[in-house]
Structure formats: C-alpha cells, structure tokens
Design a protein around this motif. Structure first.
Motif, mmCIF file in Angstrom:
data_model
loop_
_atom_site.group_PDB
_atom_site.id
_atom_site.type_symbol
_atom_site.label_atom_id
_atom_site.label_comp_id
_atom_site.label_asym_id
_atom_site.label_seq_id
_atom_site.Cartn_x
_atom_site.Cartn_y
_atom_site.Cartn_z
ATOM 1 N N LEU A 80 -4.375 -40.391 -17.146
ATOM 2 C CA LEU A 80 -3.502 -39.302 -16.727
ATOM 3 C C LEU A 80 -4.301 -38.027 -16.514
ATOM 4 O O LEU A 80 -5.354 -37.839 -17.125
ATOM 5 C CB LEU A 80 -2.418 -39.070 -17.775
ATOM 6 C CG LEU A 80 -1.414 -40.204 -17.914
ATOM 7 C CD1 LEU A 80 -0.468 -39.928 -19.069
ATOM 8 C CD2 LEU A 80 -0.630 -40.397 -16.631
ATOM 9 N N PRO A 81 -3.800 -37.147 -15.674
ATOM 10 C CA PRO A 81 -4.512 -35.882 -15.450
ATOM 11 C C PRO A 81 -4.639 -35.091 -16.735
ATOM 12 O O PRO A 81 -3.719 -35.060 -17.552
ATOM 13 C CB PRO A 81 -3.627 -35.147 -14.444
ATOM 14 C CG PRO A 81 -2.726 -36.187 -13.867
ATOM 15 C CD PRO A 81 -2.578 -37.258 -14.895
ATOM 16 N N ALA A 82 -5.787 -34.451 -16.907
ATOM 17 C CA ALA A 82 -5.996 -33.623 -18.099
ATOM 18 C C ALA A 82 -5.263 -32.296 -17.975
ATOM 19 O O ALA A 82 -4.810 -31.728 -18.957
ATOM 20 C CB ALA A 82 -7.486 -33.389 -18.319
ATOM 21 N N ARG A 83 -5.170 -31.789 -16.764
ATOM 22 C CA ARG A 83 -4.510 -30.512 -16.529
ATOM 23 C C ARG A 83 -3.002 -30.701 -16.531
ATOM 24 O O ARG A 83 -2.474 -31.595 -15.877
ATOM 25 C CB ARG A 83 -4.937 -29.953 -15.169
ATOM 26 C CG ARG A 83 -4.370 -28.588 -14.846
ATOM 27 C CD ARG A 83 -4.610 -28.239 -13.390
ATOM 28 N NE ARG A 83 -3.791 -29.027 -12.496
ATOM 29 C CZ ARG A 83 -2.534 -28.725 -12.158
ATOM 30 N NH1 ARG A 83 -1.943 -27.677 -12.683
ATOM 31 N NH2 ARG A 83 -1.849 -29.487 -11.327
ATOM 32 N N LEU A 84 -2.301 -29.870 -17.279
ATOM 33 C CA LEU A 84 -0.845 -29.913 -17.297
ATOM 34 C C LEU A 84 -0.309 -28.748 -16.498
ATOM 35 O O LEU A 84 -0.809 -27.631 -16.587
ATOM 36 C CB LEU A 84 -0.324 -29.822 -18.731
ATOM 37 C CG LEU A 84 -0.640 -31.001 -19.642
ATOM 38 C CD1 LEU A 84 -0.169 -30.703 -21.048
ATOM 39 C CD2 LEU A 84 -0.009 -32.270 -19.134
ATOM 40 N N GLY A 85 0.704 -29.013 -15.703
ATOM 41 C CA GLY A 85 1.311 -27.934 -14.942
ATOM 42 C C GLY A 85 2.599 -28.397 -14.299
ATOM 43 O O GLY A 85 2.846 -29.602 -14.168
ATOM 44 N N GLU A 125 -2.844 -36.063 -8.790
ATOM 45 C CA GLU A 125 -2.204 -36.121 -10.110
ATOM 46 C C GLU A 125 -0.830 -36.762 -10.017
ATOM 47 O O GLU A 125 -0.448 -37.577 -10.865
ATOM 48 C CB GLU A 125 -2.096 -34.711 -10.688
ATOM 49 C CG GLU A 125 -3.432 -34.050 -10.962
ATOM 50 C CD GLU A 125 -3.291 -32.598 -11.345
ATOM 51 O OE1 GLU A 125 -4.145 -32.125 -12.119
ATOM 52 O OE2 GLU A 125 -2.347 -31.932 -10.893
ATOM 53 N N ALA A 126 -0.093 -36.411 -8.971
ATOM 54 C CA ALA A 126 1.241 -36.988 -8.780
ATOM 55 C C ALA A 126 1.157 -38.500 -8.606
ATOM 56 O O ALA A 126 2.019 -39.241 -9.098
ATOM 57 C CB ALA A 126 1.916 -36.344 -7.574
ATOM 58 N N GLU A 127 0.102 -38.962 -7.938
ATOM 59 C CA GLU A 127 -0.076 -40.406 -7.749
ATOM 60 C C GLU A 127 -0.321 -41.109 -9.079
ATOM 61 O O GLU A 127 0.223 -42.178 -9.343
ATOM 62 C CB GLU A 127 -1.244 -40.653 -6.792
ATOM 63 C CG GLU A 127 -1.439 -42.099 -6.425
ATOM 64 C CD GLU A 127 -2.559 -42.292 -5.432
ATOM 65 O OE1 GLU A 127 -3.082 -43.419 -5.380
ATOM 66 O OE2 GLU A 127 -2.927 -41.339 -4.731
ATOM 67 N N LEU A 128 -1.134 -40.495 -9.933
ATOM 68 C CA LEU A 128 -1.381 -41.070 -11.260
ATOM 69 C C LEU A 128 -0.100 -41.116 -12.084
ATOM 70 O O LEU A 128 0.189 -42.104 -12.764
ATOM 71 C CB LEU A 128 -2.450 -40.259 -11.998
ATOM 72 C CG LEU A 128 -3.872 -40.311 -11.437
ATOM 73 C CD1 LEU A 128 -4.759 -39.297 -12.144
ATOM 74 C CD2 LEU A 128 -4.447 -41.716 -11.580
ATOM 75 N N LEU A 129 0.671 -40.065 -12.023
ATOM 76 C CA LEU A 129 1.914 -40.004 -12.787
ATOM 77 C C LEU A 129 2.946 -40.997 -12.257
ATOM 78 O O LEU A 129 3.716 -41.565 -13.029
ATOM 79 C CB LEU A 129 2.476 -38.584 -12.757
ATOM 80 C CG LEU A 129 1.673 -37.543 -13.542
ATOM 81 C CD1 LEU A 129 2.127 -36.142 -13.188
ATOM 82 C CD2 LEU A 129 1.800 -37.788 -15.032
ATOM 83 N N LEU A 180 -2.865 -40.252 -25.635
ATOM 84 C CA LEU A 180 -1.457 -40.298 -26.006
ATOM 85 C C LEU A 180 -0.833 -38.907 -25.954
ATOM 86 O O LEU A 180 0.308 -38.739 -25.517
ATOM 87 C CB LEU A 180 -1.316 -40.913 -27.397
ATOM 88 C CG LEU A 180 0.092 -41.162 -27.912
ATOM 89 C CD1 LEU A 180 0.921 -41.985 -26.939
ATOM 90 C CD2 LEU A 180 0.023 -41.857 -29.275
ATOM 91 N N LYS A 181 -1.589 -37.919 -26.369
ATOM 92 C CA LYS A 181 -1.108 -36.532 -26.286
ATOM 93 C C LYS A 181 -0.821 -36.160 -24.839
ATOM 94 O O LYS A 181 0.215 -35.549 -24.529
ATOM 95 C CB LYS A 181 -2.158 -35.588 -26.879
ATOM 96 C CG LYS A 181 -1.830 -34.107 -26.773
ATOM 97 C CD LYS A 181 -0.658 -33.715 -27.629
ATOM 98 C CE LYS A 181 -0.510 -32.189 -27.667
ATOM 99 N NZ LYS A 181 0.844 -31.792 -28.070
ATOM 100 N N ALA A 182 -1.710 -36.552 -23.921
ATOM 101 C CA ALA A 182 -1.498 -36.259 -22.503
ATOM 102 C C ALA A 182 -0.243 -36.959 -21.990
ATOM 103 O O ALA A 182 0.561 -36.366 -21.258
ATOM 104 C CB ALA A 182 -2.720 -36.674 -21.692
ATOM 105 N N LEU A 183 -0.049 -38.222 -22.376
ATOM 106 C CA LEU A 183 1.143 -38.962 -21.940
ATOM 107 C C LEU A 183 2.409 -38.251 -22.399
ATOM 108 O O LEU A 183 3.354 -38.072 -21.617
ATOM 109 C CB LEU A 183 1.110 -40.382 -22.506
ATOM 110 C CG LEU A 183 2.331 -41.240 -22.152
ATOM 111 C CD1 LEU A 183 2.256 -41.717 -20.712
ATOM 112 C CD2 LEU A 183 2.457 -42.414 -23.109
ATOM 113 N N ILE A 184 2.427 -37.855 -23.651
ATOM 114 C CA ILE A 184 3.607 -37.184 -24.195
ATOM 115 C C ILE A 184 3.831 -35.848 -23.511
ATOM 116 O O ILE A 184 4.956 -35.509 -23.117
ATOM 117 C CB ILE A 184 3.468 -37.020 -25.723
ATOM 118 C CG1 ILE A 184 3.527 -38.398 -26.406
ATOM 119 C CG2 ILE A 184 4.540 -36.095 -26.274
ATOM 120 C CD1 ILE A 184 3.119 -38.388 -27.861
#
Length: 197
Positions: free
Chosen positions: A50-55, A62-66, A94-98
């Motif tokens: 998952l992307p490391a950057r949150l926004g 990033e949208a493709e990964l999600l 796991l933190k990134a997924l959440i």
C-alpha cells in the motif's frame, strides 16, 4: 436469520523477507477449511503493498494499489488478523492498511492470531484493540498466540508437537466460534439497521 456463510477476510500482516506469517496463516487455513459456515478470502499484504503516503486524494498509482484491496475489505463480514510483534507492536504494513481504510471495519468483528517471541505477539494485539475500537470494530476477546513458533510447524502449517497442536486447535475453535457469532449477528444487525457514526 440468515444461514448463508459469512465472508471472512484473513489479513496476513507481515511483509518482511523470510516472514513466518504464511506458515501461521496456513495453519489457520486448515481449521477454516473444516467449516462450511465461512467463506474465506486471504489478503496477504506482501502481495498488496500500500502507498506510504496518506491523503484524501490518492495519486493514480496509489488509487490502483488501493483498488486491489479496498473492495475486499468492504465485502467482508469479519476479519482475522495474522500478525507478528515488531518492537512491542504491530507491523507498519498493517498500520498503513488500517489508516487507508476507515469505514470497512465499522460494526464488524475482528479476531487475532499472533506470533512472536516470549509474548507470542500479544503486545501487538493489545495495541490493535484500541485502534480498531476507534474505527467502530468489535474485537473478539479470545486469541490464538504462538510463542517462539519457529521450527514448530512443518511446511504445510501442521504443528509438529501433537499436544501443543491439540491445544492450539482448541483455541482456534473457540476463536472461530466466537467470531462466527459476532459476524452473523452483526451482519443481520447491519441489514436491519444501517450502522451510523
């Protein structure tokens, strides 16, 4: 009351090279295969970085990964998180997924299968409970934990110590029975009355 199998997403949290998570997930899979009331989807975070950057507005990549992950979480009626303990807590993957997904957990149960050194990953589980409570998930009290499990399983996930394997199997049954009660009950409740925050 619905008797259709509920949809369970098993999340394999570790992404490190040489990780032990797939072995533990394989062990869990043998117990899930014995049940006809659960439809299982295994989400291995090593296969879905998952992307490391949150926004609020993901970039196209990033949208493709999600997009490969988000619908699977939304479809789930319940979750089992298979997690190691890293530095007295749970993995960054796991933190990134959440953090990327705030709504799929709402009014759904989450159970834990953990592993690690002397604590068996239980400190990771205890860190996850308040995080998931903040997202309106219901965490299952019973857990399965494996203390220093390296070398205790064969390649298929079978426990090599018959007595320890029997105890772990008993713990898995209790966990899955409790998870099933919550999953079916909350699925019916969400259908009858949409959950609001």
């Amino acid at each position: 009351m619905s008797h259709a199998p509920y949809r369970l997403t098993v999340i394999v949290a570790s992404t490190r090279q040489g990780r032990f998570g797939p072995t533990v997930a394989g062990w869990l899979g043998t117990h899930l295969a014995e049940r006809d009331d659960i439809e299982v989807d295994v989400l291995d975070l090593a296969e879905h970085p998952l992307p490391a950057r949150l926004g609020p507005n993901p970039e196209p990549e990033e949208a493709e990964l999600l997009a490969a992950v988000s619908p699977r979480l939304e479809r789930a009626d319940a979750f089992v998180i298979v997690t190691p303990e890293y530095n007295h807590s749970y993995p960054a993957s796991l933190k990134a997924l959440i953090d990327w997904h705030t709504t799929p957990w709402r009014a759904k149960p989450v159970a834990f299968v953990s592993y690690g050194g002397l604590s068996g990953g239980l400190r990771a589980v205890e860190h996850l409970r308040p995080v998931l409570a903040e997202l309106h998930a219901v965490t299952i009290r019973e857990t399965v934990s494996f203390h220093s499990p390296w070398g205790a399983f064969d390649a298929s996930g079978r426990h090599l110590d018959e007595e320890a394997g029997h105890r772990a199997a008993g713990a898995a049954k209790v966990l899955l029975d409790q998870l099933t009660w919550w999953a079916v009950s909350l699925r019916e409740a969400r259908a009858a009355r949409p959950y609001t925050v």
